[in-house]
Design an enzyme around this catalytic site. Structure first.
Site, PDB file in Angstrom:
ATOM      1  N   HIS A 126       0.832  -1.199   0.000  1.00 34.34           N
ATOM      2  CA  HIS A 126       0.000   0.000   0.000  1.00 34.34           C
ATOM      3  C   HIS A 126       0.869   1.252   0.000  1.00 34.34           C
ATOM      4  O   HIS A 126       1.984   1.241   0.519  1.00 34.34           O
ATOM      5  CB  HIS A 126      -0.977   0.013   1.184  1.00 34.34           C
ATOM      6  N   ASP A 128      -0.573   4.416   0.844  1.00 33.94           N
ATOM      7  CA  ASP A 128      -1.100   5.457   1.725  1.00 33.94           C
ATOM      8  C   ASP A 128      -0.367   5.378   3.067  1.00 33.94           C
ATOM      9  O   ASP A 128       0.301   4.383   3.360  1.00 33.94           O
ATOM     10  CB  ASP A 128      -2.618   5.295   1.932  1.00 33.94           C
ATOM     11  N   ASP A 159       6.535   1.978   6.181  1.00 32.83           N
ATOM     12  CA  ASP A 159       5.138   1.512   6.126  1.00 32.83           C
ATOM     13  C   ASP A 159       4.358   2.343   5.123  1.00 32.83           C
ATOM     14  O   ASP A 159       3.752   3.325   5.485  1.00 32.83           O
ATOM     15  CB  ASP A 159       4.519   1.599   7.523  1.00 32.83           C
ATOM     16  N   GLU A 193      -5.164   1.364   2.932  1.00 32.50           N
ATOM     17  CA  GLU A 193      -4.844   0.358   3.949  1.00 32.50           C
ATOM     18  C   GLU A 193      -4.950   0.908   5.366  1.00 32.50           C
ATOM     19  O   GLU A 193      -5.464   0.242   6.254  1.00 32.50           O
ATOM     20  CB  GLU A 193      -3.432  -0.191   3.706  1.00 32.50           C
ATOM     21  N   ASP A 222       4.664  -5.795   4.793  1.00 26.33           N
ATOM     22  CA  ASP A 222       4.051  -4.671   5.499  1.00 26.33           C
ATOM     23  C   ASP A 222       4.218  -4.806   7.011  1.00 26.33           C
ATOM     24  O   ASP A 222       3.376  -4.370   7.776  1.00 26.33           O
ATOM     25  CB  ASP A 222       2.562  -4.599   5.118  1.00 26.33           C
ATOM     26  N   HIS A 471       3.813   4.032  12.166  1.00 22.79           N
ATOM     27  CA  HIS A 471       2.697   4.775  12.778  1.00 22.79           C
ATOM     28  C   HIS A 471       3.153   5.791  13.827  1.00 22.79           C
ATOM     29  O   HIS A 471       2.338   6.556  14.319  1.00 22.79           O
ATOM     30  CB  HIS A 471       1.642   3.840  13.421  1.00 22.79           C
TER      31      HIS A 471
HETATM   32 ZN   LIG Z   1       1.302  -0.792   6.411  1.00 29.27          ZN
END
Ligand SMILES: [Zn+2]
Ligand SMILES: *[C@@H]1O[C@H](CO)[C@@H](O)[C@H](O)[C@H]1NC(C)=O
Ligand SMILES: *[C@@H]1O[C@H](CO)[C@@H](O)[C@H](O)[C@H]1NC(C)=O
Ligand SMILES: *[C@@H]1O[C@H](CO)[C@@H](O)[C@H](O)[C@H]1NC(C)=O
Length: 503
Positions: A126, A128, A159, A193, A222, A471
């Site tokens: 992904h 995003d 990520d 995602e 991921d 994150h």
């Molecule tokens: Zn991810």
């Protein structure tokens, strides 16, 4: 002097014999030029990551969906330049609270020319990202890739932009060095995602008999390693989220006036939450632990080889001890057994100071991380029944309502599966060590979804480091992991093609 000469002769002998053994094996003849190309072009690869990080593809902010689309287009363009057939597949619309419906960003489906004699690998990723703001505590602009001490800092670096680019660069490397890619390749790249992959499940189902029908292996990158050693991931936990609401009087009351004369909702709730697990962390919901797949001797052995520094981890997170007293026990508790965590109480007094309120209504929130062979729907039933029974015993006049949000299923693969064997060989070829076979305690629903719908072999082949901070503020990937990771994917293509053919 003679001694020195002898030493030099011996050294020469040693180095020539090691280099001749490695270059005589067929793998290294194929891989050497690829690795060399990757080393020589690493600055370009880093620069491209910078271009991708600069696109603010934060899918949680609908105002930035255009940026998500821009990056999906850039991905599609790269794939087309390398000769792939690319489709931007429609994934439908999303209904907003205003009633307006908006088109979701599409999903990139790409396939390279197919040779029926080669295995077919499909990569999912992904483009995003999670939100990122300077004021959250970033040391530099999160959308301006910054290299410091060998690390590349930026939102999405690990990520999942870095790994997606590493796959693209692995393909580019074969083409640039005029080597045939030894596997058939497909790519499925999405841009939603981080907000739950809206529309993706439906798309996988729709394309099961077409796009996915000739796929042999699905690979995802991921997640991250657990130590400084490379890893292959063969399982993730699922999860369900619960809300326990206890409602009592019509209005909030004063404890000095009514305290002692009524059954307080908070007291009920604390008893309910307290009935969920014991002081050893064991979940007390009847039936829940019985569904857990038994531990085999073979599986237990996988845990022995994992490098996990208990003391370092205790320091890093600031705890005196874990609930288990050895590495294996701790990792199994995090990866292959269920857990229950209490997250909060809505409606409770939580400001500093001493307020003597009796809240009229409180909502406890907790989640259950699930493992094979637990079924989220069964877990939800067991949890609700348990709470209702405990509550009934208290004969409270208050009203209990338990609700849950849709659970994600756990996933586990067989690490003896052929693609895992190829993955181990690729790790060995690039890093010179065996990978750790790990699971993830957190929930990544995509692997279970792919496995359930397509029935294909799924593997997670991470390249991110254990301290990458997905994150979080100051997310990064090291230049080493990014570049060696590109080599890993190039080697993985080769090792997959070397697997014995199905009988
Ligand atoms: Zn991810
Ligand atoms: C992305 O590509 C599509 C199709 O080529 C085009 O219609 C759209 O305007 C592009 N979007 C952006 C943001 O570049
Ligand atoms: C990114 O940061 C560098 C300094 O590390 C700076 O020179 C450059 O102008 C920044 N780029 C943008 C687009 O802000
Ligand atoms: C998807 O297709 C495969 C064959 O490629 C089939 O075995 C599987 O049952 C299909 N899944 C669903 C949900 O129909």
């Amino acid at each position: 002097m003679a001694k020195l000469l002898l030493a030099i002769v011996m050294l020469l002998h040693v180095s020539s014999s090691t280099s001749s053994t490695s270059s005589s094996s067929p793998s290294s003849t194929v891989l050497q030029p690829l690795f060399q190309y990757i080393d020589e072009h690493q600055d370009e690869f880093v620069q491209r990551l910078g271009e991708w990080v600069a696109v603010k593809s934060d899918s949680s902010d609908r105002a930035l969906w255009g940026e998500v689309q821009t990056l999906l287009n850039m991905t599609a363009d790269r794939l087309r330049e390398m000769g792939a057939q690319v489709e931007l597949a429609d994934t439908g619309t999303q209904q907003l609270s205003s009633g307006e419906s908006v088109s979701l960003p599409p999903v990139v489906l790409a396939q390279f020319e197919r040779d029926p004699n080669k295995p077919t690998l499909c990569f999912y990723g992904h483009v995003d990202v999670q939100p990122a703001k300077m004021e959250d505590g970033w040391i530099a602009d999160p959308y301006n890739l910054t290299e410091r001490d060998g690390n590349l800092y930026g939102r999405g670096a690990t990520d999942n932009k870095g790994p997606v680019l590493a796959w693209l660069h692995a393909v580019e490397t074969y083409r640039a060095t005029k080597q045939e890619v030894p596997v058939n390749l497909k790519f499925i790249i999405e841009g939603m995602e981080e907000v739950g992959s809206d529309g993706l499940d439906e798309l996988i189902r729709l394309r099961n008999e077409s796009f996915f029908s000739d796929v042999d292996y699905i690979v995802i990158s991921d997640n991250v390693w657990v130590s400084r050693r490379p890893a292959l991931t063969y399982g993730t936990r699922g999860s369900s989220y619960f809300f326990v609401e206890v409602e009592g009087p019509k209005i909030d009351l004063h404890s000095g006036v009514f305290g002692g004369s009524i059954q307080e909702p908070m007291t009920d709730l604390i008893a309910l939450l307290g009935s969920l697990l014991d002081h050893t962390g064991k979940v007390l919901v009847p039936g829940l632990n019985e569904a857990v797949a038994p531990l085999t001797e073979e599986e237990r052995k996988l845990y022995e080889d994992i490098h996990y520094d208990l003391e370092e981890m205790k320091k890093e997170i600031g705890v005196k001890h874990f609930l288990q007293d050895n590495k294996e026990g701790i990792l199994m508790a995090r990866w292959r057994y269920p857990s229950l965590s209490i997250h909060g109480i809505e409606g409770a007094f939580s400001d500093p100071g001493s307020k003597t309120v009796i809240p009229r209504r409180v909502i406890g929130k907790f989640s259950v991380r699930q493992v094979p062979n637990m079924e989220p729907a069964v877990v939800e039933r067991q949890v609700k029944q348990h709470l209702q029974e405990v509550f009934a015993r208290h004969k409270s006049p208050n009203i209990l309502t338990v609700s849950s949000s849709v659970g994600a299923k756990p996933w586990v693969a067989d690490p003896r599966d052929p693609q895992y064997i190829a993955g181990r060989k690729a790790v060995k070829a690039v890093f010179g060590v065996e990978p750790e076979l790990i699971r993830e305690g957190s929930t990544i629903p995509i692997a279970a979804n792919f496995q359930e719908v397509t029935g294909k072999s799924v593997m997670m082949l991470p390249i991110g480091g254990h301290d990458d901070g997905e994150h979080s503020q100051n997310e990064k990937i090291s230049r080493y992991n990014y570049i060696q990771g590109t080599k890993l994917f190039a080697a993985f293509f080769h090792e997959l093609s070397q697997l014995p053919k199905d009988p």
